[in-house]
Each structure stands twice: as structure tokens, then as C-alpha cells.
Design a protein around this motif. Sequence first.
Motif, PDB file in Angstrom:
ATOM      1  N   ARG A 120       0.827  -1.212   0.000  1.00 16.04           N
ATOM      2  CA  ARG A 120       0.000   0.000   0.000  1.00 16.04           C
ATOM      3  C   ARG A 120       0.861   1.261   0.000  1.00 16.04           C
ATOM      4  N   GLY A 121       2.051   1.159  -0.550  1.00 22.41           N
ATOM      5  CA  GLY A 121       2.868   2.343  -0.787  1.00 22.41           C
ATOM      6  C   GLY A 121       3.984   2.592   0.191  1.00 22.41           C
ATOM      7  N   TYR A 122       4.108   1.743   1.218  1.00 23.08           N
ATOM      8  CA  TYR A 122       5.170   1.936   2.195  1.00 23.08           C
ATOM      9  C   TYR A 122       6.430   1.184   1.782  1.00 23.08           C
ATOM     10  N   HIS A 123       7.565   1.668   2.244  1.00 25.75           N
ATOM     11  CA  HIS A 123       8.853   1.146   1.790  1.00 25.75           C
ATOM     12  C   HIS A 123       9.003  -0.330   2.142  1.00 25.75           C
ATOM     13  N   ASN A 124       9.662  -1.074   1.284  1.00 24.33           N
ATOM     14  CA  ASN A 124       9.822  -2.498   1.538  1.00 24.33           C
ATOM     15  C   ASN A 124      10.828  -2.782   2.643  1.00 24.33           C
ATOM     16  N   HIS A 125      11.681  -1.798   2.964  1.00 20.75           N
ATOM     17  CA  HIS A 125      12.711  -2.004   3.980  1.00 20.75           C
ATOM     18  C   HIS A 125      12.404  -1.250   5.266  1.00 20.75           C
ATOM     19  N   GLY A 126      12.377   0.098   5.217  1.00 19.12           N
ATOM     20  CA  GLY A 126      11.933   0.879   6.365  1.00 19.12           C
ATOM     21  C   GLY A 126      13.016   1.356   7.308  1.00 19.12           C
ATOM     22  N   ASP A 127      14.134   1.860   6.783  1.00 17.17           N
ATOM     23  CA  ASP A 127      15.213   2.390   7.618  1.00 17.17           C
ATOM     24  C   ASP A 127      14.896   3.823   8.039  1.00 17.17           C
ATOM     25  N   PRO A 128      14.753   4.096   9.353  1.00 15.16           N
ATOM     26  CA  PRO A 128      14.401   5.459   9.783  1.00 15.16           C
ATOM     27  C   PRO A 128      15.462   6.500   9.472  1.00 15.16           C
ATOM     28  N   TRP A 129      16.745   6.130   9.473  1.00 17.05           N
ATOM     29  CA  TRP A 129      17.810   7.128   9.326  1.00 17.05           C
ATOM     30  C   TRP A 129      17.981   7.576   7.885  1.00 17.05           C
TER      31      TRP A 129
END
Length: 222
Positions: free
Chosen positions: A207-216
Motif C-alpha cells: 500500500r505504498g510503504y517502503h519495503n525495507h523501512g530504515d528510519p535514518w
Amino acid sequence: MAEDDIPLTGAVKDKLIRTKERWAEEGRLLTGTHADPTRDRLPPGQMLVKDWPVLDLGVQPDVSKDKFRLRLEGLVENRLALDWDGFMALPQTEMVRDIHCVTQWSRYDNRFAGVLARDLLDFARPKSTARFVSLTCYDGYTTNLALDEFAEADVMFAHSWEGAPLARQHGGPVRLVLPKLYFWKSPKWVTRVELLAEDRPGFWEVRGYHNHGDPWTEERYG
């Protein structure tokens, strides 16, 4: 994503999901900057909070310890199906970590207790073809991880927070805690872990969110 215990109607739930999808389409909260986790404790675009905000899909399943099951299956030599006593009989670990949510909040120094993912993997013995992990929860939520990140030293199936059993609203009796990624990658009410050869994007990832998700590096959206 609701913030209380009231079950949502389908229409309300769909509206909340659509709101989060628009965030991805609009790039909401993006600052365009990066940070260094070895130097910067707060990732870009985040705000420090003292409480622990509650975010979910509008349903907070009531999973009793008698009904709790955690399965680890897929590309493993030894499939696991743990009840509560079996889960608690595994090696127990405590850790203190910061957590960061894609909705912009961060909370420092959370004390968790539970079972490390790598200890579960030691029992399950992943096959050489396993590269990814798919997690499924009692509310139907799913998310995906790379196996090497899932197996890192501070990834935990937590049953306690700040010395008390993990509250239902925060994913009790058991949730995953993976501190290095945005917290949608740390699903609540986990019941199934499947090891895969190919990646399988989860609920927010499709639904459009990153496949990995690194906050930095602000990997909020795909």
C-alpha cells in the motif's frame, strides 16, 4: 490505524487505511535528509515522545495465553509450533532499545523482555534457500523482512515491557521488536513466521510503504 479498543466498522477501517495510503502518495513527513545512527540518536523527521502511542488496524485481538500459538515454518529443517509454556521455556533475554514509528514518533530506552529471533532460528534451523521472512498476526496483519535482519542480535519476540506483561494494545501477549527499522516492521500479536526463498511484501508494503523501512534514511514510502 485506530488508537483505542473500540472495534471499527469496515467503512471506518477502510477510511483509516486510505488515509495512510495518501500519506505514502503525498510523501507526508519526509524531510529529504539522512542521519547517521552511530552519531544521531533521533532519525530525521521524528519527534520524541514520553508515552507509547497505540496504532493498529482497528482490531486488538484478545489472545489468551491458553490460546496463544507461535509457529515457525516454511524453509526450515525443524518446524516449531509453540504454546505459551513452550515459548516461555526458551532462553529469555532482556534489552533496552529506542523505537521509531513511521507516523513520526520515537521513544527512547524501552526495556523489553522475551525470546530472541536468532534463538528461535537456532531451533528451527533455516534451510540454505531461506532468504526472507513473512510474519502473520492474529488480526490478519502481515509484514516482511530479510532473513539476515530478522536474525540480528537485538530482534526479539517480546512478552514484557518495562517489567510488566506486554499490554494487549501494544501487541500482547507477544509482538516482534526490531528496533533498527520503522515500527510497522515490528508487528503485534504475532502468530506465524514463515521463511521464504522469495520476498513477500506485507500489508503496508503493498500500500505504498517502503519495503525495507530504515528510519535514518527516511525509507517511509516506496
